[in-house]
Scaffold this motif. Structure first.
Motif, PDB file in Angstrom:
ATOM      1  N   PRO A 173       0.817  -1.207   0.000  1.00  0.00           N
ATOM      2  CA  PRO A 173       0.000   0.000   0.000  1.00  0.00           C
ATOM      3  C   PRO A 173       0.858   1.268   0.000  1.00  0.00           C
ATOM      4  CG  PRO A 173      -0.696  -1.537   1.730  1.00  0.00           C
ATOM      5  CD  PRO A 173       0.625  -2.008   1.245  1.00  0.00           C
ATOM      6  N   ALA A 174       0.295   2.351  -0.545  1.00  0.00           N
ATOM      7  CA  ALA A 174       1.009   3.628  -0.608  1.00  0.00           C
ATOM      8  C   ALA A 174       0.841   4.344   0.728  1.00  0.00           C
ATOM      9  CB  ALA A 174       0.475   4.475  -1.749  1.00  0.00           C
ATOM     10  N   LEU A 175       1.578   3.857   1.715  1.00  0.00           N
ATOM     11  CA  LEU A 175       1.496   4.331   3.085  1.00  0.00           C
ATOM     12  C   LEU A 175       2.890   4.683   3.593  1.00  0.00           C
ATOM     13  CD1 LEU A 175      -0.880   1.519   4.384  1.00  0.00           C
ATOM     14  CD2 LEU A 175      -1.552   3.846   3.747  1.00  0.00           C
ATOM     15  N   THR A 176       2.959   5.449   4.658  1.00  0.00           N
ATOM     16  CA  THR A 176       4.235   5.952   5.164  1.00  0.00           C
ATOM     17  C   THR A 176       5.252   4.847   5.401  1.00  0.00           C
ATOM     18  OG1 THR A 176       3.133   7.833   6.218  1.00  0.00           O
ATOM     19  CG2 THR A 176       5.320   7.246   7.039  1.00  0.00           C
ATOM     20  N   THR A 177       4.935   3.927   6.295  1.00  0.00           N
ATOM     21  CA  THR A 177       5.935   2.939   6.699  1.00  0.00           C
ATOM     22  C   THR A 177       6.223   1.938   5.591  1.00  0.00           C
ATOM     23  OG1 THR A 177       4.261   1.518   7.727  1.00  0.00           O
ATOM     24  CG2 THR A 177       5.308   3.179   9.123  1.00  0.00           C
ATOM     25  N   THR A 178       5.233   1.628   4.785  1.00  0.00           N
ATOM     26  CA  THR A 178       5.445   0.699   3.677  1.00  0.00           C
ATOM     27  C   THR A 178       6.348   1.321   2.628  1.00  0.00           C
ATOM     28  OG1 THR A 178       3.231  -0.224   4.047  1.00  0.00           O
ATOM     29  CG2 THR A 178       4.306  -0.757   1.965  1.00  0.00           C
ATOM     30  N   GLY A 179       6.042   2.555   2.233  1.00  0.00           N
ATOM     31  CA  GLY A 179       6.847   3.234   1.227  1.00  0.00           C
ATOM     32  C   GLY A 179       8.283   3.425   1.678  1.00  0.00           C
ATOM     33  N   GLN A 180       8.460   3.872   2.915  1.00  0.00           N
ATOM     34  CA  GLN A 180       9.810   4.082   3.420  1.00  0.00           C
ATOM     35  C   GLN A 180      10.591   2.772   3.475  1.00  0.00           C
ATOM     36  OE1 GLN A 180       9.889   6.244   7.114  1.00  0.00           O
ATOM     37  NE2 GLN A 180       8.731   7.975   6.294  1.00  0.00           N
ATOM     38  N   SER A 181       9.946   1.702   3.895  1.00  0.00           N
ATOM     39  CA  SER A 181      10.639   0.413   4.002  1.00  0.00           C
ATOM     40  C   SER A 181      11.008  -0.138   2.634  1.00  0.00           C
ATOM     41  CB  SER A 181       9.757  -0.588   4.760  1.00  0.00           C
ATOM     42  OG  SER A 181       9.524  -0.135   6.084  1.00  0.00           O
ATOM     43  N   SER A 182      10.185   0.117   1.626  1.00  0.00           N
ATOM     44  CA  SER A 182      10.521  -0.316   0.266  1.00  0.00           C
ATOM     45  C   SER A 182      11.743   0.437  -0.250  1.00  0.00           C
ATOM     46  CB  SER A 182       9.328  -0.111  -0.672  1.00  0.00           C
ATOM     47  OG  SER A 182       8.277  -1.002  -0.349  1.00  0.00           O
ATOM     48  N   ILE A 183      11.823   1.724   0.083  1.00  0.00           N
ATOM     49  CA  ILE A 183      12.985   2.524  -0.325  1.00  0.00           C
ATOM     50  C   ILE A 183      14.240   2.080   0.425  1.00  0.00           C
ATOM     51  CG2 ILE A 183      13.972   4.856  -0.271  1.00  0.00           C
ATOM     52  CD1 ILE A 183      11.043   5.882  -0.677  1.00  0.00           C
ATOM     53  N   ILE A 184      14.100   1.844   1.706  1.00  0.00           N
ATOM     54  CA  ILE A 184      15.251   1.504   2.555  1.00  0.00           C
ATOM     55  C   ILE A 184      15.816   0.120   2.216  1.00  0.00           C
ATOM     56  CG2 ILE A 184      15.896   0.921   4.929  1.00  0.00           C
ATOM     57  CD1 ILE A 184      15.781   3.931   4.322  1.00  0.00           C
ATOM     58  N   THR A 185      14.948  -0.834   1.877  1.00  0.00           N
ATOM     59  CA  THR A 185      15.415  -2.205   1.617  1.00  0.00           C
ATOM     60  C   THR A 185      15.516  -2.542   0.140  1.00  0.00           C
ATOM     61  OG1 THR A 185      13.169  -3.150   1.633  1.00  0.00           O
ATOM     62  CG2 THR A 185      14.328  -2.995   3.759  1.00  0.00           C
ATOM     63  N   GLY A 186      14.859  -1.753  -0.728  1.00  0.00           N
ATOM     64  CA  GLY A 186      14.831  -2.082  -2.143  1.00  0.00           C
ATOM     65  C   GLY A 186      13.973  -3.295  -2.450  1.00  0.00           C
ATOM     66  N   SER A 187      13.045  -3.611  -1.558  1.00  0.00           N
ATOM     67  CA  SER A 187      12.189  -4.790  -1.755  1.00  0.00           C
ATOM     68  C   SER A 187      10.730  -4.435  -1.536  1.00  0.00           C
ATOM     69  CB  SER A 187      12.604  -5.914  -0.791  1.00  0.00           C
ATOM     70  OG  SER A 187      12.437  -5.508   0.565  1.00  0.00           O
ATOM     71  N   LYS A 188       9.852  -5.364  -1.874  1.00  0.00           N
ATOM     72  CA  LYS A 188       8.411  -5.151  -1.742  1.00  0.00           C
ATOM     73  C   LYS A 188       7.943  -5.585  -0.353  1.00  0.00           C
ATOM     74  CE  LYS A 188       7.492  -5.809  -6.695  1.00  0.00           C
ATOM     75  NZ  LYS A 188       7.002  -4.420  -6.915  1.00  0.00           N
ATOM     76  N   PRO A 189       6.725  -5.176   0.037  1.00  0.00           N
ATOM     77  CA  PRO A 189       6.214  -5.542   1.359  1.00  0.00           C
ATOM     78  C   PRO A 189       6.171  -7.048   1.608  1.00  0.00           C
ATOM     79  CG  PRO A 189       4.884  -3.806   0.401  1.00  0.00           C
ATOM     80  CD  PRO A 189       5.829  -4.232  -0.664  1.00  0.00           C
ATOM     81  N   GLU A 190       5.993  -7.830   0.557  1.00  0.00           N
ATOM     82  CA  GLU A 190       5.991  -9.280   0.730  1.00  0.00           C
ATOM     83  C   GLU A 190       7.335  -9.769   1.256  1.00  0.00           C
ATOM     84  OE1 GLU A 190       2.852  -8.367  -2.340  1.00  0.00           O
ATOM     85  OE2 GLU A 190       4.887  -7.669  -1.883  1.00  0.00           O
ATOM     86  N   GLN A 191       8.394  -8.993   0.993  1.00  0.00           N
ATOM     87  CA  GLN A 191       9.720  -9.361   1.494  1.00  0.00           C
ATOM     88  C   GLN A 191      10.065  -8.632   2.806  1.00  0.00           C
ATOM     89  OE1 GLN A 191       9.579  -8.587  -2.192  1.00  0.00           O
ATOM     90  NE2 GLN A 191       9.019 -10.745  -2.133  1.00  0.00           N
ATOM     91  N   HIS A 192       9.854  -7.311   2.864  1.00  0.00           N
ATOM     92  CA  HIS A 192      10.268  -6.587   4.081  1.00  0.00           C
ATOM     93  C   HIS A 192       9.241  -6.627   5.198  1.00  0.00           C
ATOM     94  CE1 HIS A 192       7.764  -3.100   3.044  1.00  0.00           C
ATOM     95  NE2 HIS A 192       8.430  -2.890   1.924  1.00  0.00           N
ATOM     96  N   GLY A 193       8.011  -7.018   4.897  1.00  0.00           N
ATOM     97  CA  GLY A 193       7.029  -7.287   5.940  1.00  0.00           C
ATOM     98  C   GLY A 193       6.248  -6.112   6.466  1.00  0.00           C
ATOM     99  N   ILE A 194       6.502  -4.904   5.953  1.00  0.00           N
ATOM    100  CA  ILE A 194       5.742  -3.742   6.426  1.00  0.00           C
ATOM    101  C   ILE A 194       4.524  -3.599   5.522  1.00  0.00           C
ATOM    102  CG2 ILE A 194       5.843  -1.316   7.047  1.00  0.00           C
ATOM    103  CD1 ILE A 194       7.675  -3.236   8.661  1.00  0.00           C
ATOM    104  N   VAL A 195       3.483  -4.313   5.869  1.00  0.00           N
ATOM    105  CA  VAL A 195       2.305  -4.445   5.016  1.00  0.00           C
ATOM    106  C   VAL A 195       1.348  -3.264   5.156  1.00  0.00           C
ATOM    107  CG1 VAL A 195       2.494  -6.954   5.050  1.00  0.00           C
ATOM    108  CG2 VAL A 195       1.059  -5.809   6.764  1.00  0.00           C
ATOM    109  N   ALA A 196       1.584  -2.412   6.144  1.00  0.00           N
ATOM    110  CA  ALA A 196       0.790  -1.197   6.378  1.00  0.00           C
ATOM    111  C   ALA A 196       1.449  -0.468   7.543  1.00  0.00           C
ATOM    112  CB  ALA A 196      -0.665  -1.546   6.688  1.00  0.00           C
ATOM    113  N   ASN A 197       0.819   0.621   7.984  1.00  0.00           N
ATOM    114  CA  ASN A 197       1.327   1.314   9.166  1.00  0.00           C
ATOM    115  C   ASN A 197       1.066   0.517  10.441  1.00  0.00           C
ATOM    116  OD1 ASN A 197       2.245   3.681   7.766  1.00  0.00           O
ATOM    117  ND2 ASN A 197       0.122   4.332   7.591  1.00  0.00           N
ATOM    118  N   GLY A 198       0.149  -0.445  10.331  1.00  0.00           N
ATOM    119  CA  GLY A 198      -0.156  -1.325  11.451  1.00  0.00           C
ATOM    120  C   GLY A 198      -0.863  -2.561  10.953  1.00  0.00           C
TER     121      GLY A 198
END
Length: 447
Positions: free
Chosen positions: A40-65
């Motif tokens: 999702p286009a959300l704060t923690t998800t977007g930032q984690s995708s930038i920081i890790t270079g991976s998608k939420p399915e990999q970095h696990g931040i599926v939303a802000n909560g």
């Protein structure tokens, strides 16, 4: 060359015009790209995708909560960096530059999941919660000694300006000052700075509001000053945003629909209703324009999906392959968003519903940006609360409205018009998705 990355939340091409001459000039000089946000286009998800270079399915931040199935608890706005799975960009760079730049350091300022990070210098908002139930605004830093030094030099972080009805430019100004402070004290190789100001007015008033112009000018002044500051020290600057904001007019109360179907478990706590997630057959964790749907009774899975597909305001149902995700993700139509509301009668809404409480609510609540217009003398009520607090008397600052129609802007969808997409400015590397920004930052440090 060292690099400073400024995260200007909510910035999109539609806002880069006459009201932000500094950002516009920087974009004309260096080029501006729009990209498809993380989903999702959300704060923690977007930032984690930038920081890790991976998608939420990999970095696990599926939303802000999300709902922690093992503990049967909703976890929103947690802060440990350990939650983000995968290697972080500063660790990647530290390894790549071990021979050529052994002095590499990273400052991560107010980006989320900033506690116990392996970044060298971090600052993040973190209130103090004494045992008597009181709350005091504060920050957390790494190294810890930086906390007292910062506050002594810059004054206390203006926490009410970071979130709530008083949210405004003061928090971004303080963060920008802290970025300069860290640069002068430590000269990090990579600086990541989060500037939240636009998020407030765009959600509260909507992107089409005439009130937005002044707020764009305010953040442009902060950003332009930082650009000039960094460039004067020979530091390259990149600008980015995580998402744009869509105008919304339709709140969707999924949990109320689920309650009508008999799927919710509601607990009476001293005359107030709370959501007993572990006892529910199915429930929704709302986060802006997406909602994770968790189903405890698998026998009703088909029935839940059928209801979602028929609900007015829902555009699409998706699946996301991560244990933290719901069984379904509901996506709102462009002009709609999801509330967490589950009560039918406002008289029995939980006590935290009318307060700023980002951790206790089972979903994100943008109404925390407003003071209830039904309160006749809100300033007097707030002043009375503050006097009681100073005297050590506990109480609730229950001034937040329960009227979701007040909210005029939201985000979360990844399929949005070009003018609402997030932007990336200051790199010739082609960026199509959030994860590509990770590669562009790495490329800057490549020989």
């Amino acid at each position: 060359m060292r690099l400073a990355v400024l995260n200007i939340v909510g910035l999109s091409k539609s806002l880069i015009g006459e009201n932000c001459p500094g950002i516009r000039s920087f974009a004309e000089k260096h080029g501006v790209q729009s990209y498809t946000p993380a989903f999702p286009a959300l704060t923690t998800t977007g930032q984690s995708s930038i920081i890790t270079g991976s998608k939420p399915e990999q970095h696990g931040i599926v939303a802000n909560g999300w709902y922690d199935r093992e503990n049967a608890e909703v976890r929103f706005w947690k802060q440990s960096n350990h939650i983000v799975q995968g290697e972080k960009i500063w660790d990647t760079l530290r390894g790549q530059l071990r021979e050529t730049m052994p002095e590499f350091t990273c400052a991560k300022l107010f980006w989320w999941y900033n506690m116990y990070s392996s970044a060298d210098y971090t600052i993040t908002p973190r209130p103090l919660y004494p045992a008597d139930g009181s709350k005091f605004f504060d920050i957390h830093t790494q190294p810890m000694m930086m906390r007292d030094e910062l506050k002594a030099n810059l004054g206390p972080f203006p926490f009410p300006a970071f979130w709530g009805p008083a949210a405004g430019i003061a928090s971004s100004e303080w963060i920008a000052s802290s970025a300069k402070w860290v640069e002068e004290k430590h000269q990090p190789t990579l600086s990541l700075t989060y500037l939240p100001h636009l998020d407030y007015c765009l959600q509260k008033d909507g992107p089409d509001s005439p009130l937005v112009a002044d707020q764009v000018r305010a953040i442009d002044h902060v950003v332009t000053d930082l650009i000039d500051y960094y460039e004067s020290r020979g530091i390259r600057v990149m600008l980015l945003s995580e998402y744009g904001i869509s105008a919304v007019h339709q709140p969707i109360h999924l949990n109320r629909l689920f309650r009508q179907k008999g799927w919710l478990s509601i607990k009476n706590e001293l005359g107030r209703e709370t959501l007993d997630c572990g006892g529910c057959k199915a429930f929704a964790i709302a986060d802006h324009q997406i909602a994770h749907i968790y189903i405890n009774d698998k026998a009703i899975t088909r029935e839940v999906r059928d209801l979602l597909e028929k609900t007015v305001g829902i555009d699409e149902i998706r699946l996301q392959n991560h244990p933290r995700s719901g069984d379904f993700i509901a996506i709102a139509k462009p002009d709609a968003w999801f509330t967490y509301y589950y009560w039918i009668d406002d008289q029995v809404a939980p006590d935290f519903a009318r307060t700023i409480d980002i951790h206790r609510k089972p979903g994100y609540d943008p109404c925390e940006l407003f003071v209830d217009p039904e309160i006749k003398f809100p300033k007097a009520k707030i002043a009375k609360f503050l006097v009681k607090k100073k005297l050590g008397i506990r109480g609730l600052l229950d001034v937040i409205p329960l009227d979701a129609t007040l909210v005029k802007g939201s985000h979360g969808r990844d399929i949005v018009p070009d003018e609402e997409k997030p932007v990336f400015i200051g790199s010739s590397e082609k960026v199509e998705h959030a994860e590509d920004i990770h590669s562009a930052i790495l490329k800057h440090f490549s020989p």
